[in-house]
Design an enzyme around this catalytic site. Structure first.
Site, short mmCIF file in Angstrom:
data_model
loop_
_atom_site.label_atom_id
_atom_site.label_comp_id
_atom_site.label_asym_id
_atom_site.label_seq_id
_atom_site.Cartn_x
_atom_site.Cartn_y
_atom_site.Cartn_z
N ASN A 176 1.10 -1.30 -0.09
CA ASN A 176 -0.04 0.02 0.04
C ASN A 176 0.69 1.68 -0.34
O ASN A 176 1.42 1.67 0.77
CB ASN A 176 -1.05 0.46 0.90
CG ASN A 176 -1.54 1.49 1.67
OD1 ASN A 176 -1.80 1.75 0.24
ND2 ASN A 176 -2.56 1.21 2.50
N LYS A 196 0.15 4.10 -0.34
CA LYS A 196 -0.88 5.39 -0.01
C LYS A 196 -0.26 6.54 -0.33
O LYS A 196 0.07 6.50 -1.96
CB LYS A 196 -0.09 5.32 1.73
CG LYS A 196 -0.22 3.84 2.43
CD LYS A 196 0.26 4.55 4.40
CE LYS A 196 0.07 3.41 4.49
NZ LYS A 196 -0.24 2.95 6.35
N HIS A 208 -9.49 1.04 5.05
CA HIS A 208 -8.50 1.38 5.28
C HIS A 208 -8.37 2.17 6.66
O HIS A 208 -9.35 3.61 7.02
CB HIS A 208 -7.37 1.74 4.48
CG HIS A 208 -6.17 2.08 4.82
ND1 HIS A 208 -5.34 2.88 6.36
CD2 HIS A 208 -5.00 0.83 5.37
CE1 HIS A 208 -4.02 2.14 6.51
NE2 HIS A 208 -3.35 1.04 5.76
N GLU A 215 -7.07 5.09 8.13
CA GLU A 215 -6.56 6.46 7.83
C GLU A 215 -7.66 7.05 7.10
O GLU A 215 -7.48 8.10 7.14
CB GLU A 215 -5.26 5.69 7.04
CG GLU A 215 -4.33 5.92 7.61
CD GLU A 215 -2.69 5.42 6.85
OE1 GLU A 215 -2.70 5.23 5.78
OE2 GLU A 215 -2.02 4.49 7.70
N GLU A 253 -5.49 -5.05 10.40
CA GLU A 253 -4.12 -4.21 10.51
C GLU A 253 -4.60 -3.47 12.05
O GLU A 253 -5.27 -2.21 12.10
CB GLU A 253 -4.43 -3.02 9.88
CG GLU A 253 -4.17 -3.61 8.16
CD GLU A 253 -3.39 -2.67 7.45
OE1 GLU A 253 -2.50 -2.29 6.59
OE2 GLU A 253 -3.83 -1.53 7.15
N GLY A 279 3.05 1.81 10.50
CA GLY A 279 3.84 3.01 10.45
C GLY A 279 4.15 2.88 11.69
O GLY A 279 5.05 4.57 12.08
N SER A 325 3.54 -2.25 10.16
CA SER A 325 4.60 -2.57 10.40
C SER A 325 5.54 -3.82 9.81
O SER A 325 6.30 -4.49 10.98
CB SER A 325 5.37 -1.72 12.05
OG SER A 325 5.02 -0.91 12.09
N GLY A 356 3.16 -1.10 4.40
CA GLY A 356 2.97 0.37 3.97
C GLY A 356 4.04 1.04 3.83
O GLY A 356 4.94 0.28 2.58
#
Ligand code: 13P
Length: 248
Positions: free
Chosen positions: A9, A11, A94, A96, A166, A172, A212, A233
């Site tokens: 991903n 992003k 997601h 986010e 996730e 992250g 991560s 990510g």
């Protein structure tokens, strides 16, 4: 037997030059692995990345879509716009997007149904916040997210959905869920799918871990019985790291 699926991903990273360079660097490595490899790019680089990965094992993914076919939805992208670009997978819900763009279980469900109708494979993201983890409500949260996302989806379509577990606190942050803990939650999600549909459906649905994931922990994560892949990510932006992950 479920074939592992590893998706990057990207992003909101990579303009065309960097995107094409990265895609080119990944091609050969992707052809060496037995797992399915997907890269979920920003919309603006899809056309160029498509050309770059042509003839390789890499499949193209997007990071979001709207649930309507077309219309007055300024700034949005439809499923047809994605399939026209050669996109086969689309990340839905997601954390986010749930966190910063007000996506809800309801809009996630609408997007899942539209993606399936248009022959896109949804990568449905579920996962708990740190607060929720600390109050021991992880199972409750992922159950609600999963059940709502699958609402109104027929069993044959449900089999196509990829779920990505996730935990938000692991995204992250450099903190990963322990492989055993991730496996436990994923086994729990599989059981939710079984209760919702059947054992047959639950045995087919691929469930990834995300948060991560890097070359250094990929093998341990991938070796867990219920974990069928990873949604990556930061580490998917580095050719060497992502290559090592897909060849875990
Ligand atoms: P990181 O791998 O950077 O933690 O991100 C995970 C993620 O959000 C993938 O969708």
């Amino acid at each position: 037997m479920r074939l592992p699926i590893i998706a990057g991903n990207w992003k909101m990273n990579n303009t065309i030059e960097d995107a094409v360079k990265l895609a080119n660097e990944l091609k050969e490595e992707a052809n060496k692995t037995d797992v399915k490899v997907v890269i979920c790019c920003p919309f603006t680089v899809l056309a160029d990345v498509r050309k770059a990965v042509e003839g390789s094992k890499i499949k193209l993914g997007a990071q979001n879509m709207h649930w309507e076919d077309n219309g007055a939805y300024t700034g949005e992208i439809s499923a047809d716009m994605l399939t026209e670009q050669g996109v086969e997978y689309v990340i839905i819900g997601h954390s986010e997007r749930r966190q910063y763009f007000n996506e809800t279980d309801e809009t996630v469900n609408k997007k899942i149904k539209k993606a399936l109708e248009k022959d896109l494979i949804p990568i449905l993201c579920v996962g708990e916040t740190l607060e929720e983890k600390e109050s021991n409500t992880t199972n409750e949260i992922v159950k609600r997210q999963t059940v709502k996302a699958f609402e109104g989806v027929e069993a044959e379509d449900a089999k196509k959905i990829v779920i990505a577990y996730e935990p938000i606190w692991a995204i992250g942050t450099g903190k990963t869920a322990s492989p055993e803990d991730a496996n436990d939650v994923i086994a729990y999600i599989r059981n939710v799918v079984k209760e919702t549909y059947s054992e047959e459906v639950s045995e087919v649905v691929a469930i990834q871990y995300g948060g991560s994931v890097k070359a250094a922990n990929a093998t341990e994560i991938m070796n867990q019985e219920d974990i069928d892949g990873a949604l990556v990510g930061g580490a998917s932006l580095k050719a060497e790291e992502f290559s090592a992950i897909i060849n875990f």
